[in-house]
Enzyme design. Sequence first.
Site, short mmCIF file in Angstrom:
data_model
loop_
_atom_site.label_atom_id
_atom_site.label_comp_id
_atom_site.label_asym_id
_atom_site.label_seq_id
_atom_site.Cartn_x
_atom_site.Cartn_y
_atom_site.Cartn_z
N ASN A 24 8.07 -8.36 -1.09
CA ASN A 24 9.52 -8.58 -1.03
C ASN A 24 9.90 -9.39 -2.26
OD1 ASN A 24 10.40 -7.54 1.75
ND2 ASN A 24 8.57 -8.76 2.17
N GLU A 25 10.33 -8.66 -3.27
CA GLU A 25 10.63 -9.28 -4.55
C GLU A 25 11.99 -9.99 -4.49
OE1 GLU A 25 8.28 -9.48 -6.39
OE2 GLU A 25 7.29 -7.62 -6.94
#
Length: 651
Positions: free
Chosen positions: A175-176
Amino acid sequence: MTNTETTPVVKSENMSGAIGQAITYEKIPTTIFPDSKEASRAVAQEIADLIRAKQKENKGCVLGLATGSSPKTVYAELIRMHKSEGLSFRNVISFNLDEYYPMEPDSVQSYVRFMKEQLFDHVDIPKENYFVPDGTVPPALLKEFCQSYENRIARLGGLDFQLLGIGGNGHIGFNEPGSLVNSRTRLMMLDNSTRVAAASDFGTLVKVPKKAITMGIDSIMQAKRVVLLAWGERKAPVIRQAVEGAVTDSIPASYLQMHPNAQFMIDERAAADLTRMKTPWMVDNVVWDNLMVKKAVTSLSFQLHKPILKLTNKDYNDNSMSELLAQYGQAYDININVFNQLQHTISGWPGGKPNADDTNRPERAHPAKKRVIIFSPHPDDDIISMGGTFQRLVDQGHDVHVAYQTSGNIAVADDEALRFIDFVVDYNQKFGIESTKSTKIFEEASAYLKGKKNSDIDPPEVRYVKGLIRRGEAKATCRFVGTPIENAHFLDMPFYETGMIQKKGIGEADIKLIVDLIEKIKPHQIYAAGDFADPHGTHKVCWDAIAEAINRLKHKNSMKDCWVWLYRGAWAEWDSHEIEMAVPMSPDQVMKKRLGIFKHQSQKDGVVFQGEDAREFWQRAEERNRGTAQLYDQLGLSEYEAMEAFVRWRF
Ligand code: F6R
């Protein structure tokens, strides 16, 4: 989003046992351990307790697992518990956070392979009980796959425990930054910084997949318990942002502030930027020992952009240091004390100045000619990290030996190896030299390299050639600096020789090589890479072997005269309050060091493992050394062109 300011709150439970109530800036319960080993033991114990508790209730234990370097020590401890304490994984059902996309499960970089090698193949978890997102699902079926991954977790009643690492950009899973709090399992584009960090696993950046399947933030937040691991100073800035900063989508780990049962279990280095570590006097009463005073005064000087000798009573009072001020009476006395201490760390005589009063010098004057061993984890760390000091030690007449701990062979490009092999083969042809055992090595290496596939691991012949190239470069540096070639010791420590980035653990043979060399040379000084930034990296293993060797030898008479100085590798410098010897360099000396680094031609112009830093090694070294000199300058000490810094390790 929520929580936009970092305001301290009074902590009900007193930290450090001091009188009065501590305040905390931390918004996630955070436990700091001396090192990753201890932290991993605690985390593994918690997981084991959970598995056993579920066993007692005849229930499955649903674990969310992570890959990356951080959890490896936790998995190693779980394997140990399985083997020696009978911990069974028969009731464990596990779901991994993520997988590159596309990715074949048996690829070297696949997270399926990672999990099998690091955990599953060594414990009794049933094959049908572990799940890793499938990197081979066709694009059209991805959505359905992600939904079914989540459904499966939900049917089991959700995750009992989620283990996490954290990316340098704050990502959890993949989850950037920008990931939303309600995100679910999905295909993501990887952030450039994530791809750069993974480049060393793939050999080069272009081979790193651009996408990954990851469980979402919401999927992680649903877990009943979340534990995040972080080791090493490279994680320190992001840990501070996640723990003390605002909840923001630009640091996805900060969402964990909203989880009712999340905890960060981190080592001291990763905690270094937290307020309680960086400026502990702002949190609680502290013991004002010498190191703490130095830390406080230097940090105040940097914060206010004022040289130490210009700090005033008001500066101390305004910045939560009135207690320190009260101890000394006035700023002038604190300032002069710390200023003098820093002044005494500067020395152009790293081996001690002969016939001089050494009361206030970092090294002893006697013996005037010292026997020195510089331990260099890779064949170029000696010149990169302490080239100026190496040169001075040689110029000042000491008997300087260099111990090259590993062959460094995996960092040589195939093309570079072929160039050298061609030389040998052409030379042999020209002079009609028959195929002998040694020329055969080159021929076999050449044949292999010409047909090499991406996933192939170099056989010993090729590793030998690559090692020879680096050995030749190290010898060239020794000649350049002026130390005799017979003082260059190539240890080729076995732990390194896997042909892969993943190394073996340190073994008896590694330690013995170091013990034997120290016993043979009987040094007055040892220089070693005290680089703990990457707890599982080569530098750390090399240091562990030296520390163990010294531990075994410390009772011997010859060791009574031996001082150990630690330098830092290419990544980070010591904090200025920690430095015990700073060796200055003139512009000419900086240039000479640069030429010494140039001897390592295989490591120039785009290296195999470039990592996150696009600069070449000579540039990193120069910027680091100039930066250290600038720090001294900012504190109000003499202004030098560059400096190499050391901390003494007392055994
Ligand atoms: C891996 C993962 C990533 C890593 C993170 C830190 O499954 O989800 O979020 O945890 O990139 O990696 P290391 O531990 O290698 O620093």
